[in-house]
Motif scaffolding. Structure first.
Motif, PDB file in Angstrom:
ATOM      1  N   VAL A 179       0.840  -1.209   0.000  1.00 53.23           N
ATOM      2  CA  VAL A 179       0.000   0.000   0.000  1.00 53.23           C
ATOM      3  C   VAL A 179       0.869   1.251   0.000  1.00 53.23           C
ATOM      4  CG1 VAL A 179      -1.623   1.354   1.374  1.00 53.23           C
ATOM      5  CG2 VAL A 179      -1.997  -1.093   1.076  1.00 53.23           C
ATOM      6  N   SER A 239      -4.921  -2.430  -7.509  1.00 56.88           N
ATOM      7  CA  SER A 239      -5.222  -3.061  -6.222  1.00 56.88           C
ATOM      8  C   SER A 239      -6.193  -4.226  -6.391  1.00 56.88           C
ATOM      9  CB  SER A 239      -5.809  -2.035  -5.254  1.00 56.88           C
ATOM     10  OG  SER A 239      -4.921  -0.973  -5.042  1.00 56.88           O
ATOM     11  N   LEU A 262      -7.659  -1.977   0.935  1.00 55.23           N
ATOM     12  CA  LEU A 262      -8.069  -1.180  -0.219  1.00 55.23           C
ATOM     13  C   LEU A 262      -8.737   0.112   0.226  1.00 55.23           C
ATOM     14  CD1 LEU A 262      -8.254  -0.993  -3.266  1.00 55.23           C
ATOM     15  CD2 LEU A 262     -10.414  -2.251  -3.179  1.00 55.23           C
TER      16      LEU A 262
END
Length: 393
Positions: A179, A239, A262
């Motif tokens: 991330v 993602s 997410l």
């Protein structure tokens, strides 16, 4: 034309133009390909670590079932093969067809490996061997293994964990790093794209035509929203594909971690992009040529790079340490560090809320300040505009 209409038109123009470019499509495809390769590689390596092929020769063949059962308790899968000739079996160990060759009879077993051997497999075989010897000695003493097992069934040590270890810590760390990497890429690439667009419009005098219809702050806001939407689209595509691949290859527990990661990524992308994109645009309005752009963007880019590099090392070493905790609260570093700490589950709710509040306050202040610089400098061509002059009314 209303302000909302003007901003939406500029944003739509920026979004449609960039999404249709070859660089966006090719760049997204390349990132997905690299991510897919990484996921497949991790899956293969993980499977190789969990699977071993063991050849059994002579009386050692009677250990096949106990060896497979014991291996399951260690989290590995052992495939056993009966071998006939030692020469052929040793050659299979040399060429990698067998991970190990076990010969002899309890208690004098021998294991032949190519290199140093698998420590988990060695431990498993030792446990099986000890169990076989114990069963034999119990039989000589007239005691059955079932009686011993019944006597030991209720004997255990009460364990109290002062700092329980999260069984999903490894997966959370991997997700946190991914991330952070995606946010680093998005902020740097699309922030720079905003700056390049500002200089391009300024050098070609297109901005003069646009400002005859819309106000400077409307043009700036529309540009930031449009390019931010492009970055968000790419982030969501990458993602989603990454989560699907990770689930398909059983690399991470997507049902427990994927959706949350997410949402965290989207939240901090929006905060980080509005924070940095306005600064990128304001800085770009100070120059009139692409050749001069890098000089004004370097301090901003270095902030993102330092946040990413330092954040990765700090999160791997000590995600709860005072340094990373303080930095994750500060607006310049929060979009990179806080998502990783949230994915790891080490950021308390009050820290997350405080980081969001500080980021929103910084966005409001920088939007006002950046809008003022942009409005005062975007129509001035020629020599580089000094920041002090751009801040004057």
């Amino acid at each position: 034309m209303t302000s909302a209409r003007a901003v939406s038109l500029v944003a739509k123009r920026e979004f449609v133009t960039k999404v249709r470019t070859k660089s966006f499509l090719v760049g997204t495809a390349v990132i997905i390909a690299v991510l897919a390769g990484y996921v497949v590689l991790q899956s293969v390596l993980f499977d190789d670590q969990r699977h071993s092929v063991v050849g059994l020769s002579g009386q050692a063949t009677q250990l096949a079932d106990p060896l497979r059962e014991k291996a399951k308790s260690f989290g590995i899968e052992v495939e056993t093969r009966d071998v006939t000739t030692m020469d052929n079996a040793e050659q299979q160990v040399r060429d990698g067809s067998l991970d190990a060759l076990v010969t002899g009879a309890p208690p004098a077993l021998k294991m032949i490996v190519k290199g140093s051997g698998d420590e988990v497999l060695t431990t498993t075989l030792n446990d099986v061997l000890r169990q076989q010897v114990l069963v034999a000695q119990l039989a000589e003493a007239g005691i059955t293994p079932q009686q011993v097992a019944q006597n030991l069934a209720n004997v255990s040590v009460a364990v109290t964990a002062l700092e329980p270890v999260d069984p999903q810590r490894g997966q959370r760390l991997a997700i946190g790093l991914i991330v952070a990497a995606l946010l680093y890429y998005s902020l740097l690439v699309y922030g720079t794209m905003v700056a390049q667009g500002v200089v391009e419009e300024k050098s070609s005098r297109v901005v003069e035509i646009l400002l005859a219809t819309v106000r400077p702050w409307q043009l700036l806001l529309g540009k930031v929203i449009g390019l931010g939407a492009v970055g968000l689209l790419q982030l969501l595509v990458i993602s989603t594909v990454g989560l699907v691949l990770s689930s398909a290859f059983d690399v991470i527990d997507v049902s427990a971690l994927g959706g949350t990661a997410l949402l965290i990524g989207v939240l901090w992308y929006l905060l980080g992009f509005f924070l940095y994109a306005t600064v990128f645009a304001a800085a770009a309005s100070l120059v009139s040529r692409q050749e001069e752009l890098q000089s004004v963007l370097t301090p901003i880019s270095m902030t993102i790079i330092v946040a990413f590099v330092a954040g990765i090392n700090l999160m791997i070493g000590s995600p709860n340490g005072p340094t990373v905790t303080v930095l994750s609260l500060l607006p310049p570093f929060a979009p990179i560090l806080m998502p990783g700490r949230m994915a790891l589950g080490v950021a308390p709710a009050w820290q997350v809320v405080l980081a969001i509040v500080l980021a929103l306050a910084a966005i409001a202040a920088i939007t006002w300040l950046g809008g003022k610089v942009y409005a005062n400098a975007v129509l001035r061509t020629g020599a580089r505009v000094k920041l002090r002059e751009a801040l004057r009314t």
